[in-house]
Each structure stands twice: as structure tokens, then as C-alpha cells.
Write an enzyme that holds these catalytic residues in place. Structure first.
Site, PDB file in Angstrom:
ATOM      1  N   GLU A 132       8.403  10.117 143.819  1.00 44.44           N
ATOM      2  CA  GLU A 132       8.534   8.772 144.403  1.00 44.44           C
ATOM      3  C   GLU A 132       9.554   7.946 143.635  1.00 44.44           C
ATOM      4  OE1 GLU A 132       7.416   8.432 147.422  1.00 44.44           O
ATOM      5  OE2 GLU A 132       5.696   7.112 147.246  1.00 44.44           O
ATOM      6  N   THR A 185      12.018   1.792 151.306  1.00 48.38           N
ATOM      7  CA  THR A 185      11.295   1.158 150.195  1.00 48.38           C
ATOM      8  C   THR A 185      12.269   0.634 149.143  1.00 48.38           C
ATOM      9  OG1 THR A 185       9.373   2.545 150.564  1.00 48.38           O
ATOM     10  CG2 THR A 185       9.560   1.568 148.391  1.00 48.38           C
TER      11      THR A 185
HETATM   12  N1  HSE Z   1       3.990  -0.564 146.488  1.00 45.52           N
HETATM   13  C1  HSE Z   1       5.187  -0.041 147.081  1.00 45.52           C
HETATM   14  C2  HSE Z   1       6.028  -1.194 147.564  1.00 45.52           C
HETATM   15  C3  HSE Z   1       4.808   0.851 148.210  1.00 45.52           C
HETATM   16  O1  HSE Z   1       5.483  -2.085 148.222  1.00 45.52           O
HETATM   17  O2  HSE Z   1       7.232  -1.219 147.270  1.00 45.52           O
HETATM   18  C4  HSE Z   1       5.932   1.423 148.979  1.00 45.52           C
HETATM   19  O3  HSE Z   1       5.423   2.258 150.008  1.00 45.52           O
END
Ligand code: HSE
Length: 310
Positions: A132, A185
Site C-alpha cells: 500500500e 488515494t
Molecule cells: N485512510 C486512507 C485514506 C484510506 O483515507 O487516505 C485509503 O483507502
């Protein structure tokens, strides 16, 4: 070398869930990615990437979430083999439904089965979180944790890594609406503020704690009133057209609460599955987008168990 294919279903997840930015996550029972692998002599080969959005998913193992996570597992286990992979996406990328997280968690889970389950859940999560970090431009394990563990997860700390799993209420219904647009993201993280005020911190601690209480006790009303975000969703609202209108429609159609799923653009709504089917919520949110000339897919789902071998 064994030629046996191992097949994994890795589910969609929703993260943040109001006040729990980068800490809360919840596994869904569907949709899922299907990841298949079989041992080869060495290295990684990706021979298939199919399903929604797969045109933009790299088949180069160095930059693919599945193989990056799986490679971490092989490294930690000192494995002396490689893996051929087939990736069938059920969760399209840039959806806010944990698409890259499902790929990463599925890759780690698959590789661990091939390594005779030498790693524990936390070690698998760390392998997936590494993927990730490489792919989405920030270390966050709030999708990969529920994807591996199932249920509702809270990351207490990243360093040292500490995650707890909570069994969510069995009657927590979930409607996911995915408008026809992509939000990466990495882009959604660029619009976030660098600092938060004490006032917002207090608001988040109160709501986050009450959400955990609701998840643990099955108090759906407490869940409904504590999915609140004063910092992250407000900064990202501009990335998702009609978001606020869609959330309002969901609540007027019976949802307990409606919010941006993960980093968007999906809209997540919780409802009481003992008294509602979720169909009206799905229809009303979808209509917000179709009335504005945009497509929108919907799923009526519920909390799920995380990655499993199928
Ligand atoms: N917590 C992360 C964000 C999750 O909000 O950037 C991304 O899927």
C-alpha cells in the site's frame, strides 16, 4: 515444483469511517477480488489481470500490489520459489473500496498459504501495508487490516504496529454506491491538511470512541451518530461531485449514516438490516448520479470475514 493453483477471495473494505482516519476499517462480504497463484521456480509472473479497471493495473510485478505484498511474504519466509499470478478484479481501482488493499492483502494471504502459513496475521498485514505504501503514496494499513482479519479493525499504533479486531454487529447493513469517476488515494492524500486543531481532535476522539462502543455493543444508533469527520472528508468533498446530496438522500431513505468511503469516490451508507433491505438507499443514491448524467454502481452488502481460500 507443485503446479497446484491456490485461489483466494480478498474482499472490499471501507476505511476511515468518520473519525478513524488511517485507523478504522471494516471488511465487506462482497465484492471481492479473486487472486490465484501457483509456484514457479523463481520470481513473479503475472499472466492475467482482468475485471473492472484492470486496463490500468500493471502486470509488471515490481509495481503491482499483489506481487509486491507476496514478495514480502516470500522474503520473510526465506522461500525458495516464485509465484505465477492471475488477478481477477471485482473491486475497481480508485473506488475508495479498498481495491489496492484487497490486492495487497490477497497477495500476502496467498503467499503465506504457499509458505505453509509461517506468518501470523500481523506479519501478513505488514507485508500488505508495504505494498500500500509503495502504490498509494502513504503507509496506511486501515484497508489491509480488515481485509486480512475480517470484521471491524482499529489500528492503535503504527510504530510499533498494533491492531485490534472487533466483531461488528450482525445486523449492520452496508450500501456502497460507486459513481463513475476515479479518485486515486495518492491524489486524495495530497489535499489533506498538515495539522488539526485541538477542537477537531476533541471532536474526533469523542466520535471515534463512541463508534467503537457501538461496534462492540451492537448499538446501531450510536454507530449512526458517531460516524463524523471534521477534518478529512471536508478536505476531500471537492473531489466527489454531489457527495453531500448523495449522503442526504441516503439518510432520508432510511440510512443510519452516510459518508465518503475511504478516500472516495464511493459513498458508504450504514443501515439496520433487521428493519430495512437497503434497496431504497441504493436507488436514491444512484439516482443522484444518474440524474446528473453519471453512471453509478451499487452493492448491498454486510460485514465480512476477510480473505479466505476458495
Ligand atoms: N485512510 C486512507 C485514506 C484510506 O483515507 O487516505 C485509503 O483507502
Amino acid at each position: 515444483m507443485s503446479e497446484e493453483w491456490v485461489r483466494i477471495a480478498a474482499p472490499a473494505t471501507t476505511s476511515n469511517i468518520g473519525a478513524g482516519f488511517d485507523t478504522f476499517g471494516l471488511a465487506m462480504s462482497e465484492p471481492c477480488d479473486i487472486i490465484e497463484g501457483r509456484k514457479i521456480d523463481s520470481g513473479f509472473v503475472i499472466t492475467e489481470v482482468s475485471g473492472p479497471g484492470s486496463d490500468n493495473i500493471p502486470t509488471d510485478p515490481k509495481v503491482n500490489s499483489v506481487s509486491i505484498a507476496a514478495a514480502q511474504v516470500l522474503k520473510r519466509c526465506d522461500a525458495e520459489f516464485g509465484i505465477e499470478l492471475r488477478i481477477k478484479k471485482g473491486i475497481r481501482p480508485c473506488s475508495g473500496m479498498g481495491s489496492s488493499g484487497a490486492s495487497a492483502a490477497g497477495g500476502a494471504f496467498l503467499a503465506n498459504i504457499m509458505c505453509e502459513e509461517k506468518l501470523n496475521s500481523t506479519q501478513m498485514i505488514l507485508c500488505a501495508a508495504h505494498a500500500e505504501d509503495v502504490i498509494s503514496g502513504g503507509l496506511h494499513a486501515d484497508n489491509v487490516s480488515p481485509c486480512i482479519l475480517g470484521g471491524f479493525t482499529v489500528i492503535r499504533s503504527y510504530e510499533p504496529f498494533d491492531v485490534v479486531r472487533i466483531e461488528p454487529p450482525r445486523n449492520l447493513g452496508m450500501v456502497v454506491a460507486l459513481p463513475d469517476l476515479m479518485v486515486a488515494t495518492s491524489d486524495a492524500r495530497k489535499v489533506l491538511p498538515r495539522e488539526v486543531s485541538v477542537r477537531d481532535l476533541v471532536f474526533h476522539v469523542g466520535n471515534a470512541s463512541t463508534l467503537v462502543y457501538g461496534m462492540m455493543t451492537g448499538d446501531l444508533k450510536a454507530i449512526g451518530r458517531s460516524v463524523k469527520d471534521a477534518v478529512f472528508e471536508p478536505a476531500r468533498t471537492k473531489l466527489v461531485p454531489h457527495l453531500k446530496e448523495a449522503e442526504k438522500e441516503a439518510v432520508s431513505a432510511g440510512a443510519l449514516v452516510s459518508f465518503m468511503g475511504g478516500s472516495g469516490p464511493c459513498i458508504m451508507s450504514f443501515y439496520d438490516a433487521d428493519t430495512d433491505l437497503g434497496a431504497a438507499i441504493a436507488e436514491r443514491v444512484k439516482a443522484v448520479y444518474t440524474d446528473n448524467g453519471m453512471g453509478c454502481d451499487t452493492w448491498i452488502t454486510k460485514p465480512g470475514v476477510g480473505c479466505k481460500r476458495i
